[in-house]
Enzyme design. Structure first.
Site, PDB file in Angstrom:
ATOM      1  N   SER A  26      12.144   6.192   7.710  1.00 52.64           N
ATOM      2  CA  SER A  26      11.747   5.836   9.069  1.00 52.64           C
ATOM      3  C   SER A  26      12.274   4.443   9.386  1.00 52.64           C
ATOM      4  CB  SER A  26      10.216   5.856   9.195  1.00 52.64           C
ATOM      5  OG  SER A  26       9.817   5.452  10.486  1.00 52.64           O
ATOM      6  N   SER A  82      11.404   5.050  15.018  1.00 52.50           N
ATOM      7  CA  SER A  82      10.223   4.540  15.717  1.00 52.50           C
ATOM      8  C   SER A  82      10.616   4.187  17.147  1.00 52.50           C
ATOM      9  CB  SER A  82       9.670   3.311  14.988  1.00 52.50           C
ATOM     10  OG  SER A  82       9.196   3.657  13.703  1.00 52.50           O
ATOM     11  N   LEU A  83      10.378   5.095  18.053  1.00 52.68           N
ATOM     12  CA  LEU A  83      10.836   4.943  19.436  1.00 52.68           C
ATOM     13  C   LEU A  83       9.798   4.205  20.287  1.00 52.68           C
ATOM     14  CD1 LEU A  83      13.129   5.700  21.407  1.00 52.68           C
ATOM     15  CD2 LEU A  83      11.832   7.771  21.941  1.00 52.68           C
ATOM     16  N   CYS A  99       6.433  -5.036  15.170  1.00 51.13           N
ATOM     17  CA  CYS A  99       6.040  -4.134  16.253  1.00 51.13           C
ATOM     18  C   CYS A  99       4.613  -4.459  16.699  1.00 51.13           C
ATOM     19  CB  CYS A  99       6.144  -2.685  15.802  1.00 51.13           C
ATOM     20  SG  CYS A  99       7.844  -2.166  15.439  1.00 51.13           S
ATOM     21  N   GLU A 104       0.819  -1.204   0.000  1.00 46.65           N
ATOM     22  CA  GLU A 104       0.000   0.000   0.000  1.00 46.65           C
ATOM     23  C   GLU A 104       0.857   1.259   0.000  1.00 46.65           C
ATOM     24  OE1 GLU A 104      -4.117  -1.594   1.961  1.00 46.65           O
ATOM     25  OE2 GLU A 104      -2.680  -0.695   3.347  1.00 46.65           O
ATOM     26  N   CYS A 114      -1.437   5.999  10.072  1.00 49.97           N
ATOM     27  CA  CYS A 114      -0.209   5.395  10.583  1.00 49.97           C
ATOM     28  C   CYS A 114      -0.490   4.084  11.304  1.00 49.97           C
ATOM     29  CB  CYS A 114       0.480   6.375  11.537  1.00 49.97           C
ATOM     30  SG  CYS A 114       2.035   5.767  12.198  1.00 49.97           S
ATOM     31  N   GLU A 129      10.457  -2.388   6.868  1.00 45.08           N
ATOM     32  CA  GLU A 129      11.584  -1.684   7.493  1.00 45.08           C
ATOM     33  C   GLU A 129      12.590  -1.368   6.390  1.00 45.08           C
ATOM     34  OE1 GLU A 129      14.362   0.102   8.872  1.00 45.08           O
ATOM     35  OE2 GLU A 129      13.068  -0.386  10.581  1.00 45.08           O
ATOM     36  N   ASN A 171      -3.843   3.849  15.869  1.00 44.67           N
ATOM     37  CA  ASN A 171      -4.962   3.529  14.989  1.00 44.67           C
ATOM     38  C   ASN A 171      -5.273   2.042  15.117  1.00 44.67           C
ATOM     39  OD1 ASN A 171      -5.412   6.147  13.587  1.00 44.67           O
ATOM     40  ND2 ASN A 171      -3.277   5.847  13.012  1.00 44.67           N
TER      41      ASN A 171
END
EC number: 2.1.1.192
Length: 382
Positions: free
Chosen positions: A210, A232-233, A119, A95, A352, A179, A309
């Site tokens: 990112s 991405s923390l 994640c 996407e 996101c 990633e 989300n």
């Protein structure tokens, strides 16, 4: 007699295209002309390239193609966001999302079919992983979106634009599926094409990669093509981040922050963006804010708080708006530059963490998720 597979020119950066044209007997300036036709004018027919010699065009028609991925579905949100589902073969789809704003147009592109990082709060990770995308498939998302958007809305926008606002797509973020730094060899030529003056001509400040924190590849990117970097923390300590971002077990926060500091020596911006998905009761307490302030003071950064989300089977909830507001204010009161991301495209699952596409998982991540996601995440403080 064996037939030679035509070369997709979307996958070649300036050096690779110049080398190829040279092998065919062409001069470097021919490669630059060809690159402008492909990436700036979004042309897919060699016959339309009228300033190229006729015999060279015939040669290109025999040996090369300009071909983006097939589009299975296009969706439009009520807020103007657009999403495309691209078919990458063998039952997989990725996407790509375009987010229009008054002062910019941002394209969010994917780098993998699925993601191995897994994640906890990300729909893509929940789908598992199939394969890396090729450079032509990565840059093809930009090529396709640019072509479609310029045809649909470009004329009206350009007619009212000033000299500095002539792009429909002004920013590209590699924040879609996958990633990027785990597909480095294919991502790097795509980044170079985005920056190339004969390609898309974007500045390094307007292209963002990112990463969940692949430390060795962050160091390589700093040397090879230092664009803007977002990390991405999502947690202020190792114990919690181990649960939310499993890659942290390999590259813990101390190593990650050191890599961020090294990257800043080469970065086009004087800060790293830290992305922090706000999860109700998981990472959004006052104590988490206190720990995050201490972490953020170790490296020049900006905090981007992202409302979670939800997606099926996540087992997580979005932090309430008042809690996000209080959390953000604590950071700002401590002198940390903080923004709260506005959710866009959530009515078409384009926000996101919602990008999932279609992935034929080769890693058994989906099986492992079925077990692990039934285990509650611990609310961990340092």
């Amino acid at each position: 007699m064996d037939t030679v597979e035509p070369i997709n020119l979307l996958g070649l950066d300036a050096k690779a295209l110049t080398d190829l044209v040279g092998q065919w007997g062409g001069k470097p300036f021919r490669a630059r002309q060809l690159q402008r036709w492909v990436h700036q004018r979004s042309v897919d027919s060699f016959d339309a390239m009228t300033d190229l010699a006729r015999d060279f065009r015939a040669q290109l028609s025999e040996r090369a193609i300009i071909e983006a991925l097939p589009v299975n579905i296009e969706q439009r949100s009520s807020d103007g966001t657009r999403k495309w589902l691209f078919d990458v073969g063998q039952g997989n789809a990725i996407e790509t999302v375009f987010i229009p704003e008054d002062d910019r147009g941002t394209l969010c592109i994917s780098s993998q079919a699925g993601c191995v990082v897994n994640c906890r709060f990300c729909s893509t990770g929940h789908q598992g992983f199939n394969r890396n995308l090729r450079t032509s498939e990565i840059i093809g998302q930009l090529w396709w979106a640019k072509r479609v958007l310029e045809a649909d809305i470009g004329s009206a926008r350009l007619a009212n634009a000033g000299a500095e606002d002539t792009r429909v797509i002004s920013n590209v973020v590699m924040m879609g599926m996958g990633e990027p730094l785990l597909n480095y060899d294919q991502v790097l030529p795509a980044l170079r094409l985005m920056l190339d003056d004969n390609g898309y001509g974007l500045s390094r400040r307007r292209v963002t990669v990112s990463t969940s924190g692949v430390v060795p590849m962050m160091d390589r990117l700093a040397q090879d093509c230092p664009v803007a970097l977002a990390v991405s923390l999502h947690a202020p300590n190792d114990a919690l981040r181990d649960d939310l971002v499993p890659l942290n077990k390999k590259y813990p926060l101390k190593e990650l922050l050191a890599a961020c500091e090294r990257y800043l020596a080469h970065a086009p911006r004087d800060f790293i963006t830290f992305e922090y998905c706000m999860l109700d009761g998981i990472n959004d307490t006052d104590q988490h804010a206190k720990e995050l302030i201490q972490l953020a003071r170790q490296v020049r950064c900006k905090l981007n708080l992202i409302p979670f989300n939800p997606f099926p089977a996540s087992g997580l909830k979005r932090s309430a708006a008042p809690r996000v507001k209080v959390f953000a204010q604590r950071l700002m009161d401590a002198g940390i530059i903080t923004t709260v991301r506005k959710t866009r495209g959530d009515d078409i699952d384009a926000a996101c963490g919602q990008l999932a596409g279609e992935v034929k998982d080769r890693t058994r991540i989906t099986e492992r998720n079925a077990a692990s996601r039934s285990i509650p995440i611990r609310q961990v403080h340092a």
